[in-house]
Structures are given as structure tokens and as C-alpha cells.
Design a protein around this motif. Structure first.
Motif, PDB file in Angstrom:
ATOM      1  N   SER A   4      15.622  28.371   9.993  1.00  0.00           N
ATOM      2  CA  SER A   4      14.651  27.496   9.351  1.00  0.00           C
ATOM      3  C   SER A   4      14.987  26.047   9.686  1.00  0.00           C
ATOM      4  O   SER A   4      16.157  25.681   9.866  1.00  0.00           O
ATOM      5  CB  SER A   4      14.662  27.702   7.827  1.00  0.00           C
ATOM      6  OG  SER A   4      15.947  27.422   7.295  1.00  0.00           O
ATOM      7  N   TYR A   5      13.968  25.214   9.785  1.00  0.00           N
ATOM      8  CA  TYR A   5      14.171  23.837  10.214  1.00  0.00           C
ATOM      9  C   TYR A   5      14.530  22.944   9.026  1.00  0.00           C
ATOM     10  O   TYR A   5      13.939  23.050   7.948  1.00  0.00           O
ATOM     11  CB  TYR A   5      12.915  23.315  10.910  1.00  0.00           C
ATOM     12  CG  TYR A   5      12.503  24.133  12.118  1.00  0.00           C
ATOM     13  CD1 TYR A   5      13.459  24.592  13.027  1.00  0.00           C
ATOM     14  CD2 TYR A   5      11.170  24.458  12.340  1.00  0.00           C
ATOM     15  CE1 TYR A   5      13.097  25.337  14.131  1.00  0.00           C
ATOM     16  CE2 TYR A   5      10.788  25.208  13.451  1.00  0.00           C
ATOM     17  CZ  TYR A   5      11.761  25.652  14.341  1.00  0.00           C
ATOM     18  OH  TYR A   5      11.403  26.396  15.435  1.00  0.00           O
ATOM     19  N   SER A   6      15.478  22.051   9.243  1.00  0.00           N
ATOM     20  CA  SER A   6      15.908  21.121   8.204  1.00  0.00           C
ATOM     21  C   SER A   6      14.827  20.063   7.972  1.00  0.00           C
ATOM     22  O   SER A   6      13.946  19.860   8.812  1.00  0.00           O
ATOM     23  CB  SER A   6      17.207  20.434   8.634  1.00  0.00           C
ATOM     24  OG  SER A   6      16.965  19.582   9.747  1.00  0.00           O
ATOM     25  N   PRO A   7      14.888  19.373   6.835  1.00  0.00           N
ATOM     26  CA  PRO A   7      13.916  18.289   6.599  1.00  0.00           C
ATOM     27  C   PRO A   7      13.911  17.249   7.715  1.00  0.00           C
ATOM     28  O   PRO A   7      12.850  16.720   8.067  1.00  0.00           O
ATOM     29  CB  PRO A   7      14.386  17.689   5.268  1.00  0.00           C
ATOM     30  CG  PRO A   7      15.068  18.825   4.570  1.00  0.00           C
ATOM     31  CD  PRO A   7      15.747  19.609   5.657  1.00  0.00           C
ATOM     32  N   VAL A   9      14.507  17.754  10.930  1.00  0.00           N
ATOM     33  CA  VAL A   9      13.799  18.310  12.085  1.00  0.00           C
ATOM     34  C   VAL A   9      12.300  18.389  11.809  1.00  0.00           C
ATOM     35  O   VAL A   9      11.481  18.080  12.692  1.00  0.00           O
ATOM     36  CB  VAL A   9      14.361  19.701  12.446  1.00  0.00           C
ATOM     37  CG1 VAL A   9      13.519  20.366  13.519  1.00  0.00           C
ATOM     38  CG2 VAL A   9      15.813  19.578  12.911  1.00  0.00           C
ATOM     39  N   ILE A  10      11.930  18.797  10.603  1.00  0.00           N
ATOM     40  CA  ILE A  10      10.509  18.876  10.241  1.00  0.00           C
ATOM     41  C   ILE A  10       9.854  17.508  10.365  1.00  0.00           C
ATOM     42  O   ILE A  10       8.735  17.375  10.871  1.00  0.00           O
ATOM     43  CB  ILE A  10      10.343  19.450   8.827  1.00  0.00           C
ATOM     44  CG1 ILE A  10      10.780  20.928   8.805  1.00  0.00           C
ATOM     45  CG2 ILE A  10       8.904  19.315   8.344  1.00  0.00           C
ATOM     46  CD1 ILE A  10      10.844  21.524   7.416  1.00  0.00           C
ATOM     47  N   ASP A  11      10.565  16.476   9.927  1.00  0.00           N
ATOM     48  CA  ASP A  11      10.033  15.111  10.041  1.00  0.00           C
ATOM     49  C   ASP A  11       9.860  14.726  11.510  1.00  0.00           C
ATOM     50  O   ASP A  11       8.821  14.159  11.894  1.00  0.00           O
ATOM     51  CB  ASP A  11      10.980  14.135   9.348  1.00  0.00           C
ATOM     52  CG  ASP A  11      10.550  12.687   9.526  1.00  0.00           C
ATOM     53  OD1 ASP A  11       9.459  12.330   9.044  1.00  0.00           O
ATOM     54  OD2 ASP A  11      11.295  11.927  10.176  1.00  0.00           O
ATOM     55  N   GLN A  13       9.475  16.781  14.017  1.00  0.00           N
ATOM     56  CA  GLN A  13       8.374  17.589  14.550  1.00  0.00           C
ATOM     57  C   GLN A  13       7.023  16.925  14.257  1.00  0.00           C
ATOM     58  O   GLN A  13       6.158  16.836  15.143  1.00  0.00           O
ATOM     59  CB  GLN A  13       8.398  18.993  13.940  1.00  0.00           C
ATOM     60  CG  GLN A  13       9.439  19.931  14.515  1.00  0.00           C
ATOM     61  CD  GLN A  13       9.408  21.284  13.833  1.00  0.00           C
ATOM     62  OE1 GLN A  13       9.559  21.382  12.619  1.00  0.00           O
ATOM     63  NE2 GLN A  13       9.188  22.331  14.606  1.00  0.00           N
ATOM     64  N   LYS A  14       6.849  16.481  13.030  1.00  0.00           N
ATOM     65  CA  LYS A  14       5.585  15.843  12.647  1.00  0.00           C
ATOM     66  C   LYS A  14       5.361  14.562  13.442  1.00  0.00           C
ATOM     67  O   LYS A  14       4.249  14.310  13.934  1.00  0.00           O
ATOM     68  CB  LYS A  14       5.584  15.545  11.148  1.00  0.00           C
ATOM     69  CG  LYS A  14       5.520  16.781  10.260  1.00  0.00           C
ATOM     70  CD  LYS A  14       5.568  16.405   8.778  1.00  0.00           C
ATOM     71  CE  LYS A  14       5.498  17.639   7.888  1.00  0.00           C
ATOM     72  NZ  LYS A  14       5.608  17.267   6.444  1.00  0.00           N
ATOM     73  N   THR A  17       4.640  15.465  17.150  1.00  0.00           N
ATOM     74  CA  THR A  17       3.305  16.034  17.291  1.00  0.00           C
ATOM     75  C   THR A  17       2.238  14.948  17.189  1.00  0.00           C
ATOM     76  O   THR A  17       1.273  14.930  17.965  1.00  0.00           O
ATOM     77  CB  THR A  17       3.071  17.115  16.218  1.00  0.00           C
ATOM     78  OG1 THR A  17       4.043  18.166  16.390  1.00  0.00           O
ATOM     79  CG2 THR A  17       1.681  17.709  16.335  1.00  0.00           C
ATOM     80  N   GLU A  81      18.704  22.146  16.471  1.00  0.00           N
ATOM     81  CA  GLU A  81      17.757  21.165  15.940  1.00  0.00           C
ATOM     82  C   GLU A  81      16.856  20.612  17.046  1.00  0.00           C
ATOM     83  O   GLU A  81      15.681  20.310  16.809  1.00  0.00           O
ATOM     84  CB  GLU A  81      18.514  20.025  15.260  1.00  0.00           C
ATOM     85  CG  GLU A  81      19.188  20.428  13.963  1.00  0.00           C
ATOM     86  CD  GLU A  81      20.071  19.331  13.398  1.00  0.00           C
ATOM     87  OE1 GLU A  81      20.129  19.192  12.154  1.00  0.00           O
ATOM     88  OE2 GLU A  81      20.715  18.605  14.193  1.00  0.00           O
TER      89      GLU A  81
END
Length: 408
Positions: A4-7, A9-11, A13-14, A17, A81
Motif C-alpha cells: 500500500s502506498y504511503s501518504p 507517495v499518494i501525494d 502520485q496526485k 498525475t 516508493e
């Protein structure tokens, strides 16, 4: 293990993108038009204005040098990551360079971080990290099967305070690029050493050194990939200082193994993104095109291929994430089987998915009106780059057999 992606990495990614949507995708046609305008003017091998603009925007957005795990020069991301971020970049052929995360520079920068002296890093690593210059990796040779690195014939001979280099290399990615200022060159310093893996050395060769000649650019399925491309380069009595050697004489094979691990996984990460975009184009085309009085998406064979593409991509992604996790937790050497597995699986998967997408597009799929033909050429090339499928399968097979030989 937890993929699962950490906060953090999610940030990222956004943000990546959003940057791709706002800047990269709209710039693809601009980039292509600029290269073709340069070609029509007689020289496609020159820096494009749009790429320099994208690089400046990426730096300003703090989306720069996201690779380089365990280094003060990187973004502080692990391989696990970085994987989903590299996948996003892989969706566009111009994106990796825009973020200063493109091959062969990433592999060369990692090599310089690991094996270069402080002086070598100051001269070459810092300008590469700054995106001011580019580099190439000169290993493969036209006269021998270079998948076996012990076959390398290029010579590096000590002469006082210099090394004298002679040989010919090809598929030297980035060599035709006018921004390419340094090559990492692999050749033999001790051709008679009893250990075949200690005969090679790696040395830094400035592109403008007398005796270095870019013989020709090598097209791939007709694509020359200007202004970057792949080159055949000759070395005729090229003199460089002894201080240019990396790590020391006889350490070339060791460096190659250290360099190719991260390079292989980066290629595979990008291929996941490339395949995702091909599947996206495939679905959109299938929904919008009508054949025999119904959308192509209603054809059973199309749905089956879409389903199989989804399965293949997700399988490859989990293999890549597992390899990245292994590299982070036990190191590249221990993870060599996992790295070899993805290097076979990811290009094979991408070739198949892109092929199905091309089929759905009909004649347009093999034209330059869509990015699929160029994407296929890229994916197919990666079944050779950083070692052909056969070498990796052979290595995997040996490791599997060794488990049972020990038991026996």
C-alpha cells in the motif's frame, strides 16, 4: 509485505498525475512537431525548446530527481516508493526526461553516486543532477555477443598517467544527443587475467575527447528517437587521465552488476505505465468504433483481450513491486532473481498489451497518428536492453535448479 502506498507517495502520485495532465500530454504533439521541424531544417539532433520548458516547470513543482534511493542527492524515496511514480512517467515518452528521471542518465547517476570519487562526482554527477548535460553508457559492441560481458573486446591500456582506449560500441543510448558530454565506457584492462570477471574496467570518457567519433545513429524499427537516440561510437587511441577510472582496475563487471539492477527495474516500472496507457487507448477506441453494426467493445474477442491485458498488467505490477521491496530490504544482489523475473515479464507483457491495442485501432494502430507503434518499438527493444530475455531466463533457471541440487 505491504504494497500500500504511503501518504507521501499518494501525494506525489496526485501531483505527478496533475502535472502530466496539465503539461506533459499537451506537450507531446508540440515536442514531435518541433523535432520534425528541426529534421526538415536538416538537423533533428538538437535540444527542443518544449523539453527545456517542461524541465523548468517540473523543477519548480519540486518533481525532480525522484529516483536515487539511499542518497543525499535524491528525493529520499525507496525503490518501492518510486515504482508507482516511475509508472506514471512511463505513460509518456517525453515525461521521464522532463522530471530528470530518464535512461541512461538515471543508471549513470546511480553509478556515479555509488562508485565515483568526490572529484568525479563534482565534475559529472552534479551537472547531470542539474539536468544541464546528458550522458551515455558504452558497453555493447557490434562484433561480439555482448549479453556475455566477458566477451567485451574494447581495450583500455595504461600509458603513464593516461589510459588509451580503442574499440567500437553500439546501441549507446544518448550518444547522438548534442547534450551528451560524458560516456561511461567498459573495456578490458587485464585481458589475460585468470578470472574472466576481473578483466574489465569502467572509465569516464568525455564525449569531446579526441578520437571519440559518433559514427551513426541507429534507428529502431525506423524510429531514430532524435534528439536522443542510440549511437554507434568508435574510439581511436582515446586518451583520458588515469583518475577517470571508476572504483579501480578490474572492477568493471562488479560495477555493471550494480548499475544494471536499478536500471532494469526502472525500465519495468515505466513499461507498466506504457501498457496502462495502451489499455486506456484500447478501451476508448473499442467503445467509439463500430464494426458490423455494433461497437468493437461488444465483440467477445475484444472483451477477452481487454480482460487479459488487465490481468497481465496487474501481474507485472505486483512482480515489479515485489522486486522493488526486495531491493529495499535485502539488497540488489539477493534480489537478483526477482529483478531478472520482471526484466522478462514486463517487456513481454507490454508488447502483448500494445499489440492488442494496435489490433483494436486497425490500420491506425501501426501509423504515427497514434502512439502505439512507437510504444511497441520501445517495449520490444527492452527485451534486449540490459540483457536479453534468454540471459535472464537462464539465470532464473539456474537459481531454481540450485535449490534442488543442494537438497540432493
Amino acid at each position: 509485505m505491504d504494497f500500500s502506498y504511503s501518504p507521501k507517495v499518494i501525494d506525489l502520485q496526485k501531483r505527478l498525475t496533475a502535472f502530466m495532465d496539465e503539461h506533459i500530454y499537451p506537450a507531446e504533439s508540440v515536442y514531435h512537431d518541433e523535432v520534425e521541424a528541426n529534421r526538415a531544417a536538416g538537423n533533428p539532433w538538437q535540444t527542443t525548446k518544449i523539453m527545456e520548458e517542461l524541465k523548468a516547470k517540473a523543477r519548480a513543482a519540486d518533481l525532480w530527481n525522484l529516483f536515487l534511493p539511499e542518497s543525499k542527492y535524491g528525493a529520499g524515496l525507496t525503490n518501492l516508493e518510486y515504482a508507482p511514480l516511475c509508472e506514471i512517467m512511463g505513460r509518456s515518452h517525453i515525461a521521464p526526461e522532463a522530471f530528470n528521471c530518464s535512461a541512461p542518465d538515471t543508471g549513470n547517476m546511480e553509478t556515479l553516486v555509488r562508485y565515483a570519487t568526490e572529484a568525479q562526482q563534482q565534475e559529472w554527477l552534479l551537472p547531470l543532477l542539474d539536468g544541464k548535460i546528458r550522458s551515455a553508457f558504452a558497453m555493447t559492441e557490434p562484433g561480439v555477443a555482448s549479453s556475455d560481458a566477458t566477451n567485451i573486446e574494447a581495450s583500455i591500456v595504461r600509458d603513464g598517467d593516461d589510459y588509451v582506449i580503442n574499440g567500437r560500441k553500439w546501441w549507446t543510448s544518448g550518444a547522438p544527443d548534442p547534450r551528451c558530454e560524458v560516456l561511461i565506457f567498459m573495456g578490458k584492462t587485464a585481458p589475460d587475467h585468470p578470472d574472466a570477471h576481473k578483466r574489465q574496467s569502467m572509465i569516464l570518457v568525455p564525449m569531446k575527447t579526441p578520437g571519440v567519433k559518433m559514427e551513426r545513429a541507429l534507428p529502431v524499427f525506423g524510429y531514430d528517437h532524435a534528439p536522443h537516440g542510440h549511437g554507434e561510437v568508435s574510439f581511436d587511441n582515446v586518451r583520458v587521465p588515469v583518475s577517470n577510472v571508476l572504483l579501480g582496475e578490474g572492477r568493471g563487471f562488479e560495477i555493471a552488476q550494480g548499475r544494471l539492477g536499478p536500471g532494469r527495474i526502472h525500465h519495468c516500472m515505466r513499461l507498466i505505465g506504457l501498457a496502462e496507457r495502451a489499455l486506456e487507448l484500447m478501451c476508448k477506441r473499442a467503445l467509439s468504433r463500430v464494426a458490423f453494426h455494433r461497437p468493437i467493445a461488444d465483440q467477445g474477442v475484444t472483451r477477452e483481450r481487454i480482460a487479459n491485458a488487465r490481468i497481465l498488467i496487474d501481474q507485472a505490477r505486483f512482480l515489479v513491486l515485489n522486486a522493488a521491496y526486495m531491493m529495499d530490504t535485502v539488497g540488489n544482489k539477493v534480489a537478483k532473481k526477482e529483478i531478472a523475473m520482471i526484466k522478462v515479464a514486463a517487456p513481454t507483457m507490454a508488447c502483448q498489451v500494445i499489440d492488442w491495442a494496435m489490433q483494436v485501432h486497425g490500420g491506425g494502430g501501426v501509423s504515427d497518428d497514434f502512439p502505439l507503434a512507437a510504444a511497441y518499438a520501445n517495449a520490444r527493444t527492452l527485451r534486449f536492453a540490459d540483457g536479453p530475455d534468454e540471459v535472464h531466463r537462464n539465470q532464473i533457471g539456474k537459481m531454481e535448479l540450485a535449490r534442488y541440487q543442494k537438497k540432493a
